[in-house]
Design a protein around this motif. Structure first.
Motif, PDB file in Angstrom:
ATOM      1  N   UNK A   1       0.851  -1.194   0.000  1.00  0.00           N
ATOM      2  CA  UNK A   1       0.000   0.000   0.000  1.00  0.00           C
ATOM      3  C   UNK A   1       0.886   1.243   0.000  1.00  0.00           C
ATOM      4  N   UNK A   2       0.481   2.276  -0.743  1.00  0.00           N
ATOM      5  CA  UNK A   2       1.123   3.588  -0.679  1.00  0.00           C
ATOM      6  C   UNK A   2       0.089   4.627  -0.258  1.00  0.00           C
ATOM      7  N   UNK A   3       0.562   5.736   0.302  1.00  0.00           N
ATOM      8  CA  UNK A   3      -0.298   6.856   0.686  1.00  0.00           C
ATOM      9  C   UNK A   3      -0.107   7.993  -0.309  1.00  0.00           C
ATOM     10  N   UNK A   4      -1.182   8.740  -0.597  1.00  0.00           N
ATOM     11  CA  UNK A   4      -1.115   9.835  -1.554  1.00  0.00           C
ATOM     12  C   UNK A   4      -1.637  11.122  -0.925  1.00  0.00           C
ATOM     13  N   UNK A   5      -1.119  12.222  -1.414  1.00  0.00           N
ATOM     14  CA  UNK A   5      -1.657  13.558  -1.158  1.00  0.00           C
ATOM     15  C   UNK A   5      -1.621  14.278  -2.486  1.00  0.00           C
ATOM     16  N   UNK A   6      -2.718  14.176  -3.249  1.00  0.00           N
ATOM     17  CA  UNK A   6      -2.700  14.675  -4.607  1.00  0.00           C
ATOM     18  C   UNK A   6      -1.686  13.905  -5.426  1.00  0.00           C
ATOM     19  N   UNK A   7      -0.834  14.632  -6.161  1.00  0.00           N
ATOM     20  CA  UNK A   7       0.165  13.992  -7.006  1.00  0.00           C
ATOM     21  C   UNK A   7       1.338  13.434  -6.212  1.00  0.00           C
ATOM     22  N   UNK A   8       1.452  13.802  -4.952  1.00  0.00           N
ATOM     23  CA  UNK A   8       2.547  13.308  -4.116  1.00  0.00           C
ATOM     24  C   UNK A   8       2.201  11.932  -3.572  1.00  0.00           C
ATOM     25  N   UNK A   9       3.205  11.019  -3.553  1.00  0.00           N
ATOM     26  CA  UNK A   9       2.937   9.646  -3.134  1.00  0.00           C
ATOM     27  C   UNK A   9       4.094   9.128  -2.296  1.00  0.00           C
ATOM     28  N   UNK A  10       3.763   8.400  -1.255  1.00  0.00           N
ATOM     29  CA  UNK A  10       4.766   7.856  -0.344  1.00  0.00           C
ATOM     30  C   UNK A  10       5.455   6.641  -0.954  1.00  0.00           C
TER      31      UNK A  10
END
Length: 508
Positions: free
Chosen positions: A488-497
């Motif tokens: 799983x990855x986390x996103x904030x708009x176009x930004x991704x962990x």
């Protein structure tokens, strides 16, 4: 600001019974007073009386649920343009009920409204109503207490705002209107006035006009017998292709407060039901599904205030007439908002007139959808709350209307790249389905689930679906649940962990 046209009409009629009609050479209110017809829905406004004319006209500040917080910034220009002698202000619960402001903040808004009105007319008289109670609002359990706090403060401040040059008087709407947390006999829906409630609101204003401003000689009693609002069965129901699938229209019922719509897929035995305020309903549907509908008039909460249903409509196949939502939507959070861009949706792009950016605060209880129309394919939305999580969509509009919204990635305002999720666990529910859970990541607006096939040694891949919660189910794993690995990855708009720990479910 809330005072319905019916209430204004009741008040105008009372004034005309006790005074001669206005004879100035500017437009008199007689055209509106004639008949005083009820209307569906509700509009919000301020009322005013100008230059000794006996009658009421609305300042053009109408809008569903308009708040003191909004009107305080525009009242000076309206008063300067129309120069009323007397301003009647009826504030609904929206400032307090939808977390716009608390009692102290709403008092501050009203103080600014008074000062701004006086700035345009220093001799202004003002009749300020307190706020009625309503039935309980699940999204705001503190509303009854906050309403009482505001009303107590308003009574005190009205005395301090009152001057000999610009008198201010209190209208006891709350005390004259039978509505509270547990019942609302003067309302038809737990708040908005039925016919008796319209008279009660008008009477509250009449009492202040007579007793505090010497307008009129007595306060009329509320009639003992009030005719019921008509509730005929709607006629001429028509179903045709619409912007989002199907458009259902019918002849407007005179005086209707709203309508109920029942709908179901052809072949289903279960109806779904919703309420609308106008004589049109748009059904969101993919192309090719077949639907049928029924309509009835709805004038209130009880069965006695509703008409019978129309007969089911002939089955109609959905065929959206508006273009689909755009593609390639990119969102980026800023310190007080977000930037967004997108690509045209393809063959239908030539018919597009504009786009609509829709956003929804997920961290403010009771928040409603907001939207902005955009010409072009990018926008900056500002004035949002730092640290709050917003869902985002974009719609395409042409002459037919707005189409089905396409989702963009959600954002956390004033947030950067989120942390990677942790604690991922995969539990096989059966041979071909898996339940995934993980711990919340700091700064995450949403999550993406990545998967790979262990039999073929494929690389991890994920689709564009963004998950709001910290759990997800995956099915139809045709090679067996234990032959897949998930991250799983986390996103904030176009930004991704970066990726979380990865997990393979054990055999069920």
């Amino acid at each position: 600001m809330v005072q319905k046209s019916e209430c204004r009409c009741r008040l105008r009629r009372s004034l005309l019974r006790h005074h001669a009609p206005c004879r100035s050479n500017w437009p008199a209110p007689t055209a509106v007073a004639r008949g005083c017809r009820p209307r569906g829905g509700h509009s919000s406004h301020l009322g005013w009386v100008r230059r000794g004319c006996v009658g009421l006209r609305p300042l053009p500040l109408r809008g569903l649920g308009r708040q003191a917080d909004q009107v305080k910034d525009t009242i000076r220009a309206q008063v300067a343009e129309h120069m009323p002698d007397l301003l009647l202000v009826g504030l609904g619960f929206n400032d307090l009920g939808w977390f716009v402001s608390g009692p102290d903040g709403t008092i501050a808004s009203m103080a600014m409204l008074v000062n701004e009105a006086r700035a345009a007319n220093p001799n202004m008289k003002l009749a300020l109503a307190n706020v009625p109670q309503r039935t309980r609002l699940g999204a705001n359990p503190d509303l009854p207490v906050n309403t009482d706090r505001y009303n107590a403060s308003l009574a005190t401040y009205v005395r301090s705002w009152n001057t000999s040059r610009s008198p201010v008087a209190l209208v006891d709407w709350r005390g004259n209107y039978a509505c509270g947390p547990d019942s609302c006999p003067d309302g038809y829906d737990g708040l908005h006035p039925n016919a008796r409630g319209e008279y009660k609101i008008a009477q509250a204003f009449e009492r202040t006009l007579v007793n505090d401003f010497g307008i009129g000689s007595s306060v009329p009693a509320v009639p003992s017998a009030i005719p019921a609002r008509p509730k005929p069965v709607p006629r001429n129901v028509a179903v045709e292709p619409g912007p989002q699938g199907l458009k259902v229209t019918w002849g407007a019922v005179f005086g209707a407060r709203g309508y109920d719509v029942r709908l179901r897929l052809v072949g289903s035995t279960e109806w779904s039901q919703t309420r609308v305020s106008t004589n049109r309903y748009d059904q969101l549907s993919v192309q090719g599904l077949r639907w049928e509908f029924q309509i009835r008039t709805n004038n209130g909460d009880t069965d006695g205030e509703k008409s019978a249903w129309t007969s089911p409509t002939a089955p109609q196949t959905a065929n959206p007439t508006a273009p689909p939502g755009p593609t390639g939507i990119i969102t980026r959070a800023s310190s007080t908002g977000f930037d967004i861009s997108w690509d045209a949706p393809g063959p239908d792009a030539g018919t597009i007139d504009r786009y609509g950016v829709i956003y929804w605060d997920q961290d403010t209880e009771g928040a409603i959808l907001s939207s902005v129309g955009i010409r072009g394919r990018s926008a900056h939305i500002d004035g949002l709350r730092p640290g709050h999580h917003y869902l985002i969509w974009v719609t395409s509009w042409n002459s037919e209307g707005g189409g089905v919204a396409a989702p963009g990635r959600p954002v956390v305002i004033d947030g950067g790249t989120p942390s990677a999720p942790s604690g991922l666990q995969a539990e096989a529910l059966d041979a071909a389905s898996v339940s995934l859970t993980w711990k919340k990541a700091a700064g995450a607006a949403g999550y993406r689930v990545w998967v790979r096939n262990l039999i073929f040694g494929t690389t991890f891949s994920a689709n564009d679906q963004i998950i709001s919660d910290t759990s997800w189910g995956v099915g139809y794993l045709v090679f067996g649940a234990s032959n897949y690995e998930f991250c799983v990855t986390a996103v904030n708009g176009a930004l991704e962990s970066g990726m979380s720990n990865c997990a393979t479910p054990t055999r069920p």
